[in-house]
Design an enzyme around this catalytic site. Structure first.
Site, mmCIF file in Angstrom:
data_model
loop_
_atom_site.group_PDB
_atom_site.id
_atom_site.type_symbol
_atom_site.label_atom_id
_atom_site.label_comp_id
_atom_site.label_asym_id
_atom_site.label_seq_id
_atom_site.Cartn_x
_atom_site.Cartn_y
_atom_site.Cartn_z
ATOM 1 C CB SER A 1 -43.982 29.130 -12.119
ATOM 2 O OG SER A 1 -44.046 28.874 -13.456
ATOM 3 C CE1 TYR B 1 -41.037 33.599 -13.525
ATOM 4 C CE2 TYR B 1 -41.586 31.627 -14.800
ATOM 5 C CZ TYR B 1 -42.037 32.538 -13.887
ATOM 6 O OH TYR B 1 -43.030 32.652 -13.544
#
Length: 252
Positions: free
Chosen positions: A137, A150
């Site tokens: 990501s 995250y």
């Protein structure tokens, strides 16, 4: 006659994983779709087979090392592994974030990727032309407020990809990292906010055309199908409306 190359996709029960399975199957791979939700992946495999391609479903929790090791015994050789299983939980600041959420994100995104990659690396190497894809990501490259847990997990996954590439150079295995920015799928934000549809909708509010699961799957399929001497080390893909993790153009 050469055997059909096999591609394993983790986290294939929805979103990017399911879209990647469809695209790799259409590209000529026999796809093995894995996820914890057995009914979802069985339906996906049936859909792919009915379309005239080849797919097999296998229920798997990537954080269960014994189950992953058992799964790996099915493969003597393997062409592609797409490490897609992962996800986010919560958007709390570091000061009040739930350590259980952080631990679960690390286990799924990092340890899950490690488990499957370690277990299948011998088969990927034995193929003589293997590819490991790690779906990370843009959160693995830079941080943003409320994303600490995250971001930490995705930084770990990014470093795993970089380190593996260094360590296996000279073997017939590529390591490709695809790092998407804002992707609107049916479950990512809803899962992050534990089913709160209103909070999930705010993530994408006013954004003109965030990425779709198919956009990211198309990127993965393109990278995987490059000539085998071509390694796409890191490919960052964002929607045009997003300049960075914290700079997004919204119309309202």
């Amino acid at each position: 006659m050469a055997a059909t190359p096999i591609a394993v996709i983790t986290g294939a029960s929805s979103g990017i994983g399911a879209a990647t399975a469809r695209q790799l199957a259409a590209a000529g791979y026999r796809v093995v779709v894995t996820a914890r939700r057995k009914e979802r992946i069985e339906a996906l495999a049936a859909e792919i087979n009915e379309a005239g391609h080849q797919a097999t479903a296998y229920a798997l929790d990537v954080t269960d090392r014994d189950a992953v090791n058992e799964f790996a015994t099915a493969f003597r050789t393997l062409a592609v592994l797409v490490n897609n299983a992962g996800g986010a939980l919560g958007a709390d600041p570091v000061a009040s974030g739930d350590p259980a959420d952080w631990r679960q994100m690390y286990e799924t995104n990092v340890i899950g990727t490690l488990n499957v990659t370690q277990a299948l690396l011998p088969a990927l190497t034995a193929s003589g032309d293997g590819t490991v894809v790690i779906l990370s990501s843009t959160a693995g490259l830079s941080t943003y407020e409320g994303g600490g847990g995250y971001v930490a997990a995705k930084h770990g996954e990014h470093v795993l990809a970089e380190t593996l590439r260094l360590e296996i150079v000279g073997t017939p295995v590529r390591v490709i990292e695809v790092a998407p920015g804002m992707v609107k799928t049916e479950e990512f934000a809803t899962t992050r906010f534990r089913g709160d549809a209103e909070k999930a909708a705010k993530v994408y509010a006013g954004v003109d055309a965030p990425l779709t699961a198919d956009d990211v799957a198309d990127t993965i399929s393109w990278a995987v199908t490059r000539p085998s001497h071509v390694n796409i080390d890191l490919l960052v893909v964002r929607p045009r409306a997003q300049a960075s993790n914290s700079k997004v153009h919204r119309t309202a």
